[in-house]
Design a protein around this motif. Structure first.
Motif, mmCIF file in Angstrom:
data_model
loop_
_atom_site.group_PDB
_atom_site.id
_atom_site.type_symbol
_atom_site.label_atom_id
_atom_site.label_comp_id
_atom_site.label_asym_id
_atom_site.label_seq_id
_atom_site.Cartn_x
_atom_site.Cartn_y
_atom_site.Cartn_z
ATOM 1 N N GLY A 145 0.669 16.232 -80.018
ATOM 2 C CA GLY A 145 0.135 15.083 -79.284
ATOM 3 C C GLY A 145 1.216 14.078 -78.930
ATOM 4 O O GLY A 145 1.021 12.871 -79.051
ATOM 5 N N SER A 146 2.370 14.593 -78.509
ATOM 6 C CA SER A 146 3.499 13.722 -78.164
ATOM 7 C C SER A 146 3.251 12.995 -76.845
ATOM 8 O O SER A 146 2.320 13.325 -76.096
ATOM 9 N N LEU A 147 4.087 12.033 -76.560
ATOM 10 C CA LEU A 147 4.050 11.350 -75.259
ATOM 11 C C LEU A 147 4.147 12.386 -74.139
ATOM 12 O O LEU A 147 3.474 12.299 -73.129
ATOM 13 N N ARG A 148 5.031 13.352 -74.351
ATOM 14 C CA ARG A 148 5.253 14.378 -73.343
ATOM 15 C C ARG A 148 3.959 15.112 -72.979
ATOM 16 O O ARG A 148 3.690 15.384 -71.814
ATOM 17 N N SER A 149 3.165 15.422 -74.000
ATOM 18 C CA SER A 149 1.925 16.164 -73.752
ATOM 19 C C SER A 149 0.924 15.321 -72.960
ATOM 20 O O SER A 149 -0.030 15.837 -72.402
ATOM 21 N N PHE A 150 1.152 14.002 -72.927
ATOM 22 C CA PHE A 150 0.302 13.120 -72.128
ATOM 23 C C PHE A 150 0.919 12.860 -70.749
ATOM 24 O O PHE A 150 0.439 12.008 -70.008
ATOM 25 N N GLY A 151 2.035 13.535 -70.458
ATOM 26 C CA GLY A 151 2.635 13.362 -69.142
ATOM 27 C C GLY A 151 3.566 12.170 -69.029
ATOM 28 O O GLY A 151 3.815 11.675 -67.936
ATOM 29 N N VAL A 152 4.066 11.690 -70.176
ATOM 30 C CA VAL A 152 5.073 10.627 -70.161
ATOM 31 C C VAL A 152 6.443 11.291 -70.269
ATOM 32 O O VAL A 152 6.685 12.040 -71.213
ATOM 33 N N THR A 153 7.316 11.048 -69.305
ATOM 34 C CA THR A 153 8.625 11.695 -69.331
ATOM 35 C C THR A 153 9.630 10.826 -70.075
ATOM 36 O O THR A 153 9.384 9.644 -70.346
ATOM 37 N N TYR A 154 10.758 11.442 -70.390
ATOM 38 C CA TYR A 154 11.767 10.781 -71.237
ATOM 39 C C TYR A 154 13.164 11.061 -70.716
ATOM 40 O O TYR A 154 13.481 12.181 -70.309
ATOM 41 N N ARG A 155 13.984 10.023 -70.687
ATOM 42 C CA ARG A 155 15.403 10.215 -70.391
ATOM 43 C C ARG A 155 16.210 9.321 -71.315
ATOM 44 O O ARG A 155 15.693 8.340 -71.857
#
Ligand SMILES: *Cc1c(COP(=O)(O)O)cnc(C)c1O
Length: 426
Positions: A136-146
């Motif tokens: 249930g990471s941010l990524r799985s909610f469609g939040v990208t990271y750089r």
């Protein structure tokens, strides 16, 4: 025998300690000056908010109308120079406080930009980095990271940050402390520079500072120099060694409210959350925190100087600027490293009879050895030390409620390392 001698510390080691303490007087004075500034800031906030004995009462159930809890949050907001705060025993750790901020503020399609390099290890699973199962990471909610790395010399890469900000960037993440990475802590001045760079480019960008280990190390806090929101753990600096658990989030009112709605539930926000009788410990811990942080800093500076004198590399050095309470030392070989960690444990008020041994740890390739004789499990404002058993055999040491105890631990470590070396010779 009495005093340090009762712990087997030699006359020679004591003389060296005396000499180093004399040499470090100006450094200690600086730490005391910051301590006094922070202490008076905290005291002023207590008085301005009219903290009263009745605030130490107990609330149960939903915790509606817990005036002591709400007032503590106003005290935190004032101390950290922000509009609002959420301070809860039920923010279970630093990681949870930080995760609450990120999930509270970021929405699908948004981007999180980390600008002090890779964030603290426990945030990998929150952001969705690495190979592990996604829970249930941010990524799985469609939040990208750089991320933008720090410059070679450890300063923030202001040009790189400017270039990395995109349309989608919503939250800019700064980690003040080195945590357990080979970088130095960012100073309040450097955090201010980042805030100015980011806000010059786009006023609506949210600068978020992971303030763990940084509280009360400098006169100002990130919220006083432009950060929009900050978070930290109560079993580190601001709990003053008394908080039994908890975390805090301080920042702009609208942002803290969004986080509060993530913390409890939309529609409930900060109104619910029984304090269960812990208010007094959180107040008293915050009151003591500047003093306790100064004790641990003086201890870290002493350790740094003493270990340097023995020929080890310590970082930061005794005279270096500090913005967190973490101290590193390189022992170059495993025996001295283990002897040092054993001495930290043997000097502790709790579990002093336990002997630490290297053991495998999830997430580490090499066995880790750690010392912690704490009143509160995992509280790293209490003296603790650890490191993975691999070259260059670096120990991370932090905390300590009482200077004399940190000093004792270092002197006992010297004793143990010498005994170890003599044994090797014979
Ligand atoms: C300790 C720490 C955290 C995580 O806090 P926990 O209470 O261990 O979950 C995050 N960031 C930094 C810089 C820390 O030092």
């Amino acid at each position: 025998m009495q005093g340090y001698r009762a712990f087997g510390v030699s006359e020679e080691a004591l003389r060296l300690a005396d000499q180093l303490e004399m040499d470090l007087q100006k450094r200690f004075k600086e730490i005391e000056r910051v301590r006094d500034h922070c202490q008076l800031k905290v005291l002023k906030a207590f008085q301005n908010q009219r903290v009263s004995e009745t605030d130490f009462g107990i609330s149960r159930g939903y915790g509606y109308d817990d005036a002591g809890r709400d007032k503590l949050e106003r005290v935190y907001a004032e101390v950290f120079g922000t509009e609002s705060a959420l301070v809860r025993i039920s923010l279970l750790s630093g990681t949870m406080a930080i995760s609450t901020v990120l999930f509270g503020l970021l929405r699908p399609g948004d981007e999180l930009l980390a600008v002090s390099g890779k964030p603290y290890d426990t945030l990998d699973a929150v952001i969705g980095l690495g190979e592990r199962k996604d829970e249930g990471s941010l990524r799985s909610f469609g939040v990208t990271y750089r991320e933008v790395a720090l410059l070679e010399d450890g300063r923030p890469d202001l040009l790189g940050i400017r270039a990395a900000i995109s349309e989608r960037t919503k939250v800019v993440h700064i980690q003040r402390s080195r945590g357990y990475a080979m970088r130095r802590a960012l100073s309040i001045q450097e955090i201010q520079d980042i805030c100015e760079t980011v806000h010059e480019l786009r006023k609506d960008l949210i600068v978020f500072v992971d303030n763990c280990y940084g509280e009360f190390v400098e006169e100002k806090e990130p919220g006083e120099v432009g950060a929009d929101i900050i978070a930290g753990s109560l079993i580190k600096n601001p709990g003053g060694g008394l908080a039994p658990s908890g975390g805090y989030i301080c920042g702009r009112q609208d942002l803290v409210h969004q986080c509060a709605c993530r913390y409890s539930a939309p529609g409930l926000g900060a109104e619910v959350g029984a304090s269960l009788g812990y208010n007094r410990l959180l107040y008293q811990g915050l009151y003591l925190a500047p003093h306790v942080v100064a004790e641990s800093l003086r201890g870290a500076v002493f350790a740094s100087a003493y270990l340097q004198h023995l020929g080890y590399q310590s970082d930061p050095g005794p005279w270096d600027h500090r913005s967190d309470i973490v101290q590193l030392c390189e022992f170059k070989e495993p025996k001295s490293m283990c002897a040092f960690i054993e001495a930290i444990q043997a000097a502790a008020p709790v579990d002093s009879f336990v002997r630490p041994t290297p053991a495998p740890m999830p997430g580490y390739e090499d066995p880790v050895i750690m010392a912690a004789g704490a009143f509160v499990q995992g509280a790293s404002i209490e003296l603790s030390a650890d490191g993975p058993l691999r070259p260059p055999y670096t120990v991370f040491m932090q905390g300590g409620l009482v200077y004399a105890n940190i000093k004792l631990a270092v002197l006992m470590a010297d004793q143990r390392i010498r005994a170890e070396q003599n044994e090797a010779l014979t």
